[in-house]
Design a protein around this motif. Structure first.
Motif, PDB file in Angstrom:
ATOM      1  N   GLN A 124      -2.005  11.575 -18.833  1.00  0.00           N
ATOM      2  CA  GLN A 124      -2.017  12.672 -20.288  1.00  0.00           C
ATOM      3  C   GLN A 124      -1.127  13.277 -20.827  1.00  0.00           C
ATOM      4  O   GLN A 124      -0.612  14.481 -20.611  1.00  0.00           O
ATOM      5  CB  GLN A 124      -3.102  12.710 -20.998  1.00  0.00           C
ATOM      6  N   ILE A 125      -0.268  13.690 -21.964  1.00  0.00           N
ATOM      7  CA  ILE A 125       0.552  14.658 -22.023  1.00  0.00           C
ATOM      8  C   ILE A 125      -0.371  15.787 -23.415  1.00  0.00           C
ATOM      9  O   ILE A 125      -0.984  15.473 -24.075  1.00  0.00           O
ATOM     10  CB  ILE A 125       1.754  14.318 -23.471  1.00  0.00           C
ATOM     11  N   THR A 126      -0.773  17.081 -22.522  1.00  0.00           N
ATOM     12  CA  THR A 126      -1.420  18.586 -23.158  1.00  0.00           C
ATOM     13  C   THR A 126      -0.409  19.082 -23.568  1.00  0.00           C
ATOM     14  O   THR A 126       1.025  18.978 -23.434  1.00  0.00           O
ATOM     15  CB  THR A 126      -2.219  18.246 -22.385  1.00  0.00           C
ATOM     16  N   SER A 140       8.147  13.400 -21.024  1.00  0.00           N
ATOM     17  CA  SER A 140       7.341  11.117 -19.695  1.00  0.00           C
ATOM     18  C   SER A 140       5.912  11.901 -19.769  1.00  0.00           C
ATOM     19  O   SER A 140       5.371  12.967 -20.520  1.00  0.00           O
ATOM     20  CB  SER A 140       7.551  12.063 -18.143  1.00  0.00           C
ATOM     21  N   PRO A 141       5.146  10.855 -19.643  1.00  0.00           N
ATOM     22  CA  PRO A 141       3.524  10.839 -20.061  1.00  0.00           C
ATOM     23  C   PRO A 141       3.462  12.142 -18.549  1.00  0.00           C
ATOM     24  O   PRO A 141       3.829  11.870 -17.807  1.00  0.00           O
ATOM     25  CB  PRO A 141       3.284   9.446 -19.295  1.00  0.00           C
ATOM     26  N   LEU A 180      18.513  17.879 -23.422  1.00  0.00           N
ATOM     27  CA  LEU A 180      17.294  17.885 -23.338  1.00  0.00           C
ATOM     28  C   LEU A 180      16.703  16.331 -23.571  1.00  0.00           C
ATOM     29  O   LEU A 180      15.055  16.775 -22.711  1.00  0.00           O
ATOM     30  CB  LEU A 180      17.334  18.006 -25.296  1.00  0.00           C
ATOM     31  N   ASP A 181      18.150  15.264 -23.117  1.00  0.00           N
ATOM     32  CA  ASP A 181      17.439  13.887 -22.933  1.00  0.00           C
ATOM     33  C   ASP A 181      17.075  14.416 -21.171  1.00  0.00           C
ATOM     34  O   ASP A 181      15.782  13.578 -20.745  1.00  0.00           O
ATOM     35  CB  ASP A 181      18.244  12.626 -22.470  1.00  0.00           C
ATOM     36  N   ARG A 182      16.847  15.130 -20.614  1.00  0.00           N
ATOM     37  CA  ARG A 182      16.689  16.030 -18.990  1.00  0.00           C
ATOM     38  C   ARG A 182      15.203  16.352 -18.924  1.00  0.00           C
ATOM     39  O   ARG A 182      14.690  16.123 -17.938  1.00  0.00           O
ATOM     40  CB  ARG A 182      18.411  16.490 -18.457  1.00  0.00           C
ATOM     41  N   MET A 183      14.268  16.420 -20.208  1.00  0.00           N
ATOM     42  CA  MET A 183      13.537  17.331 -20.520  1.00  0.00           C
ATOM     43  C   MET A 183      12.525  16.509 -20.374  1.00  0.00           C
ATOM     44  O   MET A 183      11.617  16.836 -19.318  1.00  0.00           O
ATOM     45  CB  MET A 183      12.932  17.570 -21.401  1.00  0.00           C
ATOM     46  N   ARG A 184      13.076  14.846 -19.654  1.00  0.00           N
ATOM     47  CA  ARG A 184      11.673  13.788 -19.160  1.00  0.00           C
ATOM     48  C   ARG A 184      11.379  14.366 -17.447  1.00  0.00           C
ATOM     49  O   ARG A 184      10.534  13.627 -17.008  1.00  0.00           O
ATOM     50  CB  ARG A 184      12.336  12.810 -19.319  1.00  0.00           C
ATOM     51  N   GLU A 185      12.144  14.921 -16.893  1.00  0.00           N
ATOM     52  CA  GLU A 185      11.984  15.040 -15.678  1.00  0.00           C
ATOM     53  C   GLU A 185      11.022  16.809 -15.434  1.00  0.00           C
ATOM     54  O   GLU A 185      10.387  16.047 -13.882  1.00  0.00           O
ATOM     55  CB  GLU A 185      13.071  15.498 -14.641  1.00  0.00           C
ATOM     56  N   ALA A 186      10.466  16.784 -16.671  1.00  0.00           N
ATOM     57  CA  ALA A 186       9.713  18.219 -16.266  1.00  0.00           C
ATOM     58  C   ALA A 186       8.370  17.721 -16.156  1.00  0.00           C
ATOM     59  O   ALA A 186       7.665  16.790 -17.137  1.00  0.00           O
ATOM     60  CB  ALA A 186       9.925  19.341 -17.674  1.00  0.00           C
ATOM     61  N   ASP A 187       7.263  18.230 -15.671  1.00  0.00           N
ATOM     62  CA  ASP A 187       6.339  18.435 -15.456  1.00  0.00           C
ATOM     63  C   ASP A 187       5.496  19.637 -16.348  1.00  0.00           C
ATOM     64  O   ASP A 187       4.611  19.023 -16.548  1.00  0.00           O
ATOM     65  CB  ASP A 187       6.152  18.021 -13.828  1.00  0.00           C
TER      66      ASP A 187
END
Length: 321
Positions: A286-288, A211-212, A185-192
């Motif tokens: 922005q995170i939507t 991620s932002p 789950l920590d690798r989800m930071r790579e996802a747009d």
């Protein structure tokens, strides 16, 4: 009354047609031309099943009806049936007489995938490249195929509680010519873009694992108590939904609102973005977040479209009741 059996749905309803129907419904809802009735969603106390009704009326499209069905978690292993089971019933809004009964299993998967796909088109960054998938059940494949049509992704990453189920997503990614990687789950930071489509009753994705600039389509939470995200994640995001009332009662926002992290007034209907009465995403960082609770009007829209196609192709069954 016309009957369109489940076996006839696949040749009739395409992803493009489902997308168009769902997008129009969101726009009609935001314009006040269509509305959903209160959802009934209950645990049966039998087979650990959840069962309920979603219904509504679209004045613009003159579509009235309901979907009856739910989730039977033991179907696949015990009976070889998909866990989600549903049927859509349509009525003549002028007379109240039933006009059609439509198999709702495939339609539910298609309209749910279409809803997240609509959110990606209107809210995700144009330069999104990595798609993250949380969940690998029956509906995940539909979600993945629909999402891949909305941006020029170059990689898919995925997490599932049971990782042995992830190869089915890898196959879909491969069909699209994209690499797939099973990740923590920590690798989800790579996802747009992240799509969550699980039946979880406990938070899976943490507030610090995004991620932002990411767009999240949270599609699994449709019952009181269900939860896929840390409520603090909604506090970080601009939150959009299909139906605000459902979002705060049975959707992902129920937890963040209940804890006072956001207010009901902080939620925006996605249809307002489609109708250009709300700007949607306002910056690249922005995170939507789209809280897709699943509204009855989506089911009615795709079912009505299927009935028209079934009549045209001569596969609808007419019965006198």
């Amino acid at each position: 009354m016309l009957i369109v059996p489940e076996r006839e749905i696949a040749p009739l309803m395409t992803r493009a047609a489902a997308f168009d129907a769902v997008e129009k419904v969101f726009a009609a809802m935001a314009a006040g031309d269509a509305y959903n009735f209160p959802v009934v969603r209950e645990a049966l106390g039998h087979e650990e099943a959840l069962y309920g009704f979603k219904s509504g009326f679209d004045r613009a499209g003159l579509t009235l009806g309901l979907k009856a069905g739910g989730y039977w978690p033991h179907n696949l292993q015990a009976r070889g049936l998909i866990n989600h089971q549903s049927t859509v019933f349509l009525f003549d809004p002028d007379t109240g007489r039933p006009t059609a009964m439509v198999g709702g299993n495939l339609l539910t998967a298609l309209r749910t995938a279409a809803a997240s796909s609509v959110s990606i088109r209107h809210l995700a960054r144009e330069d999104a490249k990595v798609l993250g998938m949380i969940g690998a059940g029956h509906q995940a494949g539909f979600q993945l195929r629909a999402a891949l049509e909305q941006r020029d992704f170059n990689k898919v990453i995925g997490w599932n509680l049971h990782p042995e189920m992830l190869p089915r997503l890898a196959e879909i990614a491969s069909e699209a010519g994209l690499p797939f990687e099973a990740v923590g789950l920590d690798r989800m930071r790579e996802a747009d873009v992240i799509i969550s489509i699980t039946s979880s009753f406990a938070a899976i994705l943490g507030a610090d694992q995004v991620s932002p600039g990411t767009h999240i389509a949270c599609m699994g939470t449709d019952t009181r108590g269900k939860q896929e995200l840390d409520p603090r994640l909604l506090a970080r995001a601009a939150v959009f939904t299909d139906d605000v009332a459902q979002s705060v009662t049975i959707g992902e926002a129920q937890h963040a609102v209940g804890q006072g992290l956001i207010a009901e007034a902080d939620l925006t209907e996605l249809g307002a973005v489609i109708n250009a009465t709300h700007p949607g995403r306002t910056s690249g960082d922005q995170i939507t977040l789209f809280d897709g609770t699943g509204v009855g009007l989506q089911d009615l829209a795709v079912a009505a479209a299927v009935v028209e196609l079934a009549v045209a192709k001569g596969v609808a069954i007419e019965v006198d009741i």
